[in-house]
Design a protein around this motif. Sequence first.
Motif, PDB file in Angstrom:
ATOM      1  N   ALA A  76       0.919  -1.078   0.098  1.00  0.00           N
ATOM      2  CA  ALA A  76      -0.165  -0.041   0.047  1.00  0.00           C
ATOM      3  C   ALA A  76       0.825   1.279  -0.079  1.00  0.00           C
ATOM      4  O   ALA A  76       0.552   2.228  -0.616  1.00  0.00           O
ATOM      5  N   ALA A 109      -0.553   4.803  -1.063  1.00  0.00           N
ATOM      6  CA  ALA A 109      -1.592   5.260  -0.059  1.00  0.00           C
ATOM      7  C   ALA A 109      -0.985   5.513   1.349  1.00  0.00           C
ATOM      8  O   ALA A 109       0.151   5.093   1.932  1.00  0.00           O
ATOM      9  N   LYS A 111      -5.542   6.320   4.187  1.00  0.00           N
ATOM     10  CA  LYS A 111      -6.008   5.529   3.302  1.00  0.00           C
ATOM     11  C   LYS A 111      -5.930   4.095   3.293  1.00  0.00           C
ATOM     12  O   LYS A 111      -6.700   3.442   3.214  1.00  0.00           O
ATOM     13  N   PHE A 112      -4.814   3.481   3.899  1.00  0.00           N
ATOM     14  CA  PHE A 112      -4.437   2.565   4.526  1.00  0.00           C
ATOM     15  C   PHE A 112      -5.498   1.962   5.310  1.00  0.00           C
ATOM     16  O   PHE A 112      -5.955   0.702   5.358  1.00  0.00           O
ATOM     17  N   TRP A 115      -8.591   3.227   6.059  1.00  0.00           N
ATOM     18  CA  TRP A 115      -9.961   3.226   5.682  1.00  0.00           C
ATOM     19  C   TRP A 115     -10.265   1.948   4.488  1.00  0.00           C
ATOM     20  O   TRP A 115     -11.478   1.401   4.423  1.00  0.00           O
ATOM     21  N   ASP A 116      -9.165   1.926   3.613  1.00  0.00           N
ATOM     22  CA  ASP A 116      -9.487   1.245   2.368  1.00  0.00           C
ATOM     23  C   ASP A 116      -9.125  -0.481   2.588  1.00  0.00           C
ATOM     24  O   ASP A 116      -9.647  -1.363   1.647  1.00  0.00           O
ATOM     25  N   ILE A 117      -8.063  -0.378   3.601  1.00  0.00           N
ATOM     26  CA  ILE A 117      -7.685  -2.006   3.650  1.00  0.00           C
ATOM     27  C   ILE A 117      -8.121  -2.498   5.069  1.00  0.00           C
ATOM     28  O   ILE A 117      -8.753  -3.544   5.203  1.00  0.00           O
ATOM     29  N   PRO A 143     -12.116  -2.833   5.894  1.00  0.00           N
ATOM     30  CA  PRO A 143     -12.808  -3.859   5.195  1.00  0.00           C
ATOM     31  C   PRO A 143     -12.335  -5.022   5.679  1.00  0.00           C
ATOM     32  O   PRO A 143     -13.204  -6.300   5.858  1.00  0.00           O
ATOM     33  N   ARG A 153     -14.292  -6.145   9.044  1.00  0.00           N
ATOM     34  CA  ARG A 153     -15.755  -6.307   9.126  1.00  0.00           C
ATOM     35  C   ARG A 153     -16.240  -7.026   9.821  1.00  0.00           C
ATOM     36  O   ARG A 153     -17.012  -6.751  10.807  1.00  0.00           O
TER      37      ARG A 153
END
Length: 282
Positions: free
Chosen positions: A178, A183, A187-188, A190-192, A195, A198
Amino acid sequence: MVENRPLLNILAHLVLILGVLIVAFPIYVAFIASTHGPTDFLSGLIPLTPGHDTWHTYMTMLTTGMQSSGMPPLSLQMTNSLIMALTIAIGKISISIISAYAIVYFRFPFRSLAFWLIFITLMLPVEVRILPTYKVVADLGMLDTYAGLTIPLIASATATFLFRQVFLTIPDELMEAARIDGAGPMKFFWDILLPMSRNNIAALFVILFIYGWNQYLWPLLVTTDASHYTIVMGIKRMADVADAQPQWNYIMATAILAMLPPVLVVIFMQKLFVKGLIETEK
């Protein structure tokens, strides 16, 4: 190879059915009690068939409450409990996941010490620190407010520890990839990380929602205004009546309604809850 043993399967199912009956029977008796009149259970004979006061009892509790006991409508109490449970669950998860992210992925002095200081707070539940916590809440003018109900319970060392363990299972190569792709830290995150976490978030949400919904001692201390009563407080106040017989039909109706939101949360989030508890690999 798993052997097919019909007798053992039958025995296992019988044990499960017996366990369900043992757990469900008191709930059934509570529902039956809520459908009868207030004096039907005072004779010592427990009816096992529904009565004719179901609609009247539940509508009375939801719309007007028990004015004789100073209880507001259950719709207001359930709203207060829902606000408290959601705020505690979302707040604990938000603070814990950010804390775990900082401890695992950032290098700063005394990082391990910070984690262990958070972890040590497990030895200080709200019951142990209840007097100083109440003093702080009272001095800040947060009695009889949603902030006073939720903020003192919003931190969680357990959730921080669990998220830390989850993040430690994520390969470092993923973070390096990333970073190479440009990233940044957020961003790392939120996006990785979010998720991938979860299922764990869902499992913790179920546990923390039930924890917040079932709170009794702290709301009892910081709440004197009936407009901020929670439903668990309501059950206790309805049962403690002076110079009168408890109206068990209303009490049991309140208990049945109090069970519904946690049960619905568990049912709707069952798959994610189970995955979050058993998932060990990413």
